[in-house]
Design a protein around this motif. Structure first.
Motif, PDB file in Angstrom:
ATOM      1  N   ALA A 110       1.058  -1.082   0.553  1.00 26.44           N
ATOM      2  CA  ALA A 110       0.168  -0.263  -0.366  1.00 26.44           C
ATOM      3  C   ALA A 110       1.235   1.233   0.282  1.00 26.44           C
ATOM      4  CB  ALA A 110      -0.660  -0.473   1.738  1.00 26.44           C
ATOM      5  N   ASP A 111       0.667   2.315  -0.244  1.00 25.08           N
ATOM      6  CA  ASP A 111       1.209   3.437  -0.433  1.00 25.08           C
ATOM      7  C   ASP A 111       0.729   3.929   0.862  1.00 25.08           C
ATOM      8  OD1 ASP A 111       1.855   3.609  -3.510  1.00 25.08           O
ATOM      9  OD2 ASP A 111      -0.270   4.230  -3.840  1.00 25.08           O
ATOM     10  N   VAL A 112       1.585   4.578   1.636  1.00 25.32           N
ATOM     11  CA  VAL A 112       1.037   5.222   3.088  1.00 25.32           C
ATOM     12  C   VAL A 112       1.385   6.531   3.033  1.00 25.32           C
ATOM     13  CG1 VAL A 112       3.374   3.916   3.647  1.00 25.32           C
ATOM     14  CG2 VAL A 112       3.787   6.096   3.503  1.00 25.32           C
ATOM     15  N   ASP A 113       0.892   7.444   1.253  1.00 27.48           N
ATOM     16  CA  ASP A 113       0.477   8.981   1.423  1.00 27.48           C
ATOM     17  C   ASP A 113      -0.740   8.952   0.602  1.00 27.48           C
ATOM     18  OD1 ASP A 113       1.132   8.169  -0.550  1.00 27.48           O
ATOM     19  OD2 ASP A 113       2.367  10.170  -1.645  1.00 27.48           O
ATOM     20  N   GLN A 114      -1.458   7.687   1.238  1.00 29.87           N
ATOM     21  CA  GLN A 114      -2.973   8.155   0.315  1.00 29.87           C
ATOM     22  C   GLN A 114      -3.793   8.782   1.432  1.00 29.87           C
ATOM     23  OE1 GLN A 114      -5.112   3.559  -0.497  1.00 29.87           O
ATOM     24  NE2 GLN A 114      -2.754   3.722  -1.018  1.00 29.87           N
ATOM     25  N   GLN A 115      -5.222   9.556   0.491  1.00 31.92           N
ATOM     26  CA  GLN A 115      -6.089  10.068   1.270  1.00 31.92           C
ATOM     27  C   GLN A 115      -7.515   9.148   1.459  1.00 31.92           C
ATOM     28  OE1 GLN A 115      -5.336  13.184   2.743  1.00 31.92           O
ATOM     29  NE2 GLN A 115      -3.335  12.907   2.229  1.00 31.92           N
ATOM     30  N   PRO A 116      -8.056   9.305   3.343  1.00 37.53           N
ATOM     31  CA  PRO A 116      -9.151   9.194   3.610  1.00 37.53           C
ATOM     32  C   PRO A 116      -9.924   8.641   1.626  1.00 37.53           C
ATOM     33  CG  PRO A 116      -8.959   9.731   5.125  1.00 37.53           C
ATOM     34  CD  PRO A 116      -7.357  10.372   3.989  1.00 37.53           C
ATOM     35  N   PRO A 117     -10.968   8.582   2.069  1.00 36.32           N
ATOM     36  CA  PRO A 117     -12.056   8.907   0.502  1.00 36.32           C
ATOM     37  C   PRO A 117     -12.973   9.731   1.285  1.00 36.32           C
ATOM     38  CG  PRO A 117     -11.898   6.361   0.363  1.00 36.32           C
ATOM     39  CD  PRO A 117     -11.125   6.569   1.913  1.00 36.32           C
ATOM     40  N   GLU A 118     -13.325  10.631  -0.124  1.00 37.56           N
ATOM     41  CA  GLU A 118     -13.922  11.828   0.696  1.00 37.56           C
ATOM     42  C   GLU A 118     -14.881  11.168   1.157  1.00 37.56           C
ATOM     43  OE1 GLU A 118     -15.076  16.422  -0.403  1.00 37.56           O
ATOM     44  OE2 GLU A 118     -13.306  15.894  -1.037  1.00 37.56           O
ATOM     45  N   GLY A 119     -16.118  12.427   2.114  1.00 39.02           N
ATOM     46  CA  GLY A 119     -16.640  11.902   3.172  1.00 39.02           C
ATOM     47  C   GLY A 119     -17.025  10.158   3.807  1.00 39.02           C
ATOM     48  N   THR A 120     -15.782  10.758   3.982  1.00 38.60           N
ATOM     49  CA  THR A 120     -16.006   8.984   5.169  1.00 38.60           C
ATOM     50  C   THR A 120     -15.550   9.067   6.119  1.00 38.60           C
ATOM     51  OG1 THR A 120     -13.722   8.500   4.091  1.00 38.60           O
ATOM     52  CG2 THR A 120     -15.318   7.493   2.775  1.00 38.60           C
ATOM     53  N   ARG A 121     -15.086  10.535   6.455  1.00 38.29           N
ATOM     54  CA  ARG A 121     -14.770  11.355   7.624  1.00 38.29           C
ATOM     55  C   ARG A 121     -15.314  11.969   8.301  1.00 38.29           C
ATOM     56  NH1 ARG A 121     -12.138   7.364   6.159  1.00 38.29           N
ATOM     57  NH2 ARG A 121     -10.275   5.864   6.776  1.00 38.29           N
ATOM     58  N   PRO A 122     -15.586  12.081   9.412  1.00 38.53           N
ATOM     59  CA  PRO A 122     -16.611  13.707  10.022  1.00 38.53           C
ATOM     60  C   PRO A 122     -15.540  14.249  10.032  1.00 38.53           C
ATOM     61  CG  PRO A 122     -15.461  11.651  11.579  1.00 38.53           C
ATOM     62  CD  PRO A 122     -15.198  11.932  10.416  1.00 38.53           C
TER      63      PRO A 122
END
Length: 122
Positions: A110-122
């Protein structure tokens, strides 16, 4: 060697870029499967794949868990991309030992700099 020693030795050889010694910890029936691509390599193919991988620099072991002839190594792999940018990956390598050698490896990268998918975190 037991599974812990084999996994630790494997990571040390990869980190040292010791491609000549790497086959020495791999069983003649060795197979490696990369989960993210579905590729399967035999012993010689996997050593060549690692030796020829562009930009690879270091493999830093972060954790090893072993039970019997099976073990898991978690590591951080660093390198340089085609334009010289720093790259960092995480890998979990699930290993099985037989006859004092590694006979199976399943790797999850896995890439370590991935961002969470938009709208999945408050």
């Amino acid at each position: 060697m037991d599974a812990r020693a084999l996994i630790t030795r494997l990571a040390g050889l990869i980190d040292a870029h010791d491609w000549e010694a790497l086959p020495g910890v791999l069983h003649r029936d060795f197979r490696c499967r990369l989960v993210h691509t579905g590729e399967v390599f035999d012993r010689e193919e996997w050593v060549r794949f690692n030796a020829d991988y562009p930009g690879f620099e270091r493999m830093h072991v972060e954790d090893v868990v072993v039970e019997g002839d099976r073990g898991v190594l978690r590591a951080r792999v660093t390198g340089k991309g085609g334009t010289g940018e720093a790259l960092e990956f995480a890998v979990a390598s699930f290993a099985t030992a037989r006859d004092g050698l590694l006979v199976e490896l399943v790797e999850v990268w896995a890439d370590v700099d991935q961002q969470p998918p938009e709208g999945t975190r408050p």
